[in-house]
Design a protein around this motif. Structure first.
Motif, PDB file in Angstrom:
ATOM      1  N   THR A  18       0.796  -1.387  -0.008  1.00 40.86           N
ATOM      2  CA  THR A  18      -0.027   0.147  -0.073  1.00 40.86           C
ATOM      3  C   THR A  18       0.789   1.256   0.020  1.00 40.86           C
ATOM      4  O   THR A  18       1.884   1.323   0.810  1.00 40.86           O
ATOM      5  N   VAL A  19       0.735   2.191  -0.939  1.00 40.77           N
ATOM      6  CA  VAL A  19       1.457   3.358  -1.050  1.00 40.77           C
ATOM      7  C   VAL A  19       0.433   4.566  -0.511  1.00 40.77           C
ATOM      8  O   VAL A  19      -0.523   4.768  -1.138  1.00 40.77           O
ATOM      9  N   ALA A  26      -4.015  -0.011  10.271  1.00 37.88           N
ATOM     10  CA  ALA A  26      -5.565  -0.238  10.822  1.00 37.88           C
ATOM     11  C   ALA A  26      -6.668   0.721   9.771  1.00 37.88           C
ATOM     12  O   ALA A  26      -7.537   0.363   9.789  1.00 37.88           O
ATOM     13  N   GLU A  27      -6.020   1.303   8.972  1.00 38.98           N
ATOM     14  CA  GLU A  27      -6.716   2.234   7.997  1.00 38.98           C
ATOM     15  C   GLU A  27      -6.816   1.722   6.554  1.00 38.98           C
ATOM     16  O   GLU A  27      -7.261   2.301   5.823  1.00 38.98           O
ATOM     17  N   ASP A  32      -6.639  -4.417   2.856  1.00 40.53           N
ATOM     18  CA  ASP A  32      -7.216  -5.420   3.411  1.00 40.53           C
ATOM     19  C   ASP A  32      -8.160  -6.008   2.356  1.00 40.53           C
ATOM     20  O   ASP A  32      -8.355  -7.426   2.461  1.00 40.53           O
ATOM     21  N   ALA A  33      -8.930  -5.285   1.408  1.00 43.32           N
ATOM     22  CA  ALA A  33      -9.616  -6.079   0.528  1.00 43.32           C
ATOM     23  C   ALA A  33      -8.992  -6.930  -0.544  1.00 43.32           C
ATOM     24  O   ALA A  33      -9.333  -7.761  -0.843  1.00 43.32           O
ATOM     25  N   LEU A  34      -7.689  -6.219  -0.721  1.00 46.00           N
ATOM     26  CA  LEU A  34      -6.962  -7.235  -1.525  1.00 46.00           C
ATOM     27  C   LEU A  34      -6.425  -8.505  -1.010  1.00 46.00           C
ATOM     28  O   LEU A  34      -6.538  -9.712  -1.681  1.00 46.00           O
ATOM     29  N   ALA A  49       3.172  -4.649   3.354  1.00 44.40           N
ATOM     30  CA  ALA A  49       3.881  -3.369   3.784  1.00 44.40           C
ATOM     31  C   ALA A  49       3.199  -2.166   3.326  1.00 44.40           C
ATOM     32  O   ALA A  49       2.296  -2.296   2.218  1.00 44.40           O
ATOM     33  N   ILE A  50       3.428  -1.035   4.079  1.00 45.67           N
ATOM     34  CA  ILE A  50       2.730   0.320   3.715  1.00 45.67           C
ATOM     35  C   ILE A  50       3.738   1.052   3.641  1.00 45.67           C
ATOM     36  O   ILE A  50       4.782   1.109   4.509  1.00 45.67           O
ATOM     37  N   VAL A  51       4.329   1.876   2.640  1.00 50.05           N
ATOM     38  CA  VAL A  51       5.328   2.904   2.377  1.00 50.05           C
ATOM     39  C   VAL A  51       4.598   4.132   2.026  1.00 50.05           C
ATOM     40  O   VAL A  51       3.485   4.298   1.457  1.00 50.05           O
TER      41      VAL A  51
END
Length: 175
Positions: A18-19, A26-27, A32-34, A49-51
């Motif tokens: 997620t970018v 949490a948001e 989450d859908a993916l 990961a989130i970046v």
């Protein structure tokens, strides 16, 4: 297009990135859908990961997964728009060996049926980097659902006919 139920399903090991400058785990509804969709289909979540919207950070994360033999595919969500901070397509282009232009074209055609001309703001794209598939989807949950349900669910299913991305995986590194 048909699924050949006589063939055994081959799970793909997928990393989800997620970018976002604003979302944490949490948001991250799109992530989450993916994850829910790929796991429901029988695939393996290899990592998540989130970046931030920063091309260098995205490239670094992609390189780590591309070099990891436990990751077959990376799907990103977010950063595909046209604002100054949207740099996901540029980051993918820095690492891929080959672009898959039809992915973005098909995504926008499908998205047009849902959101009309607003789809032109999406720069969804895909490519292959050293044997790893890379797909970039917009950050909305609707876009993730469209991208997965209408394209990736079948193209990442080895039983899909007449062809699919999975059957090409053993040949991606050919020279």
């Amino acid at each position: 297009m048909p699924i050949d139920e006589s063939r055994p399903f081959l799970p793909v090991r997928i990393a989800v990135l997620t970018v976002s400058d604003t979302r944490g785990l949490a948001e991250d509804r799109s992530g989450d859908a993916l994850v829910a969709r790929l796991e429901a289909a029988g695939h393996v979540l290899a990592d998540r990961a989130i970046v931030r919207d920063d091309a260098d950070l995205i490239v670094a994360r992609l390189h780590g997964w591309i070099e990891d033999d436990q990751v077959d595919c990376v799907i990103t969500t977010g950063g595909t728009g046209v604002t100054g901070r949207d740099v996901t397509p540029e980051a993918l282009a820095r690492v891929w060996d080959k672009e898959i232009p039809g992915f973005g074209e098909l995504f926008r055609w499908l998205s047009y049926q849902t959101i009309g001309t607003s789809t032109i703001q999406s720069r969804a794209c895909a490519g292959v980097a050293r044997g790893t598939y890379l797909f970039a989807l917009p950050g909305s949950t609707g876009a993730v659902k469209d991208g997965w349900d209408e394209i990736l669910a079948t193209q990442l299913d080895n039983r899909h006919h007449p062809c699919n991305f999975v059957e090409l995986m053993p040949r991606l590194m050919e020279r």
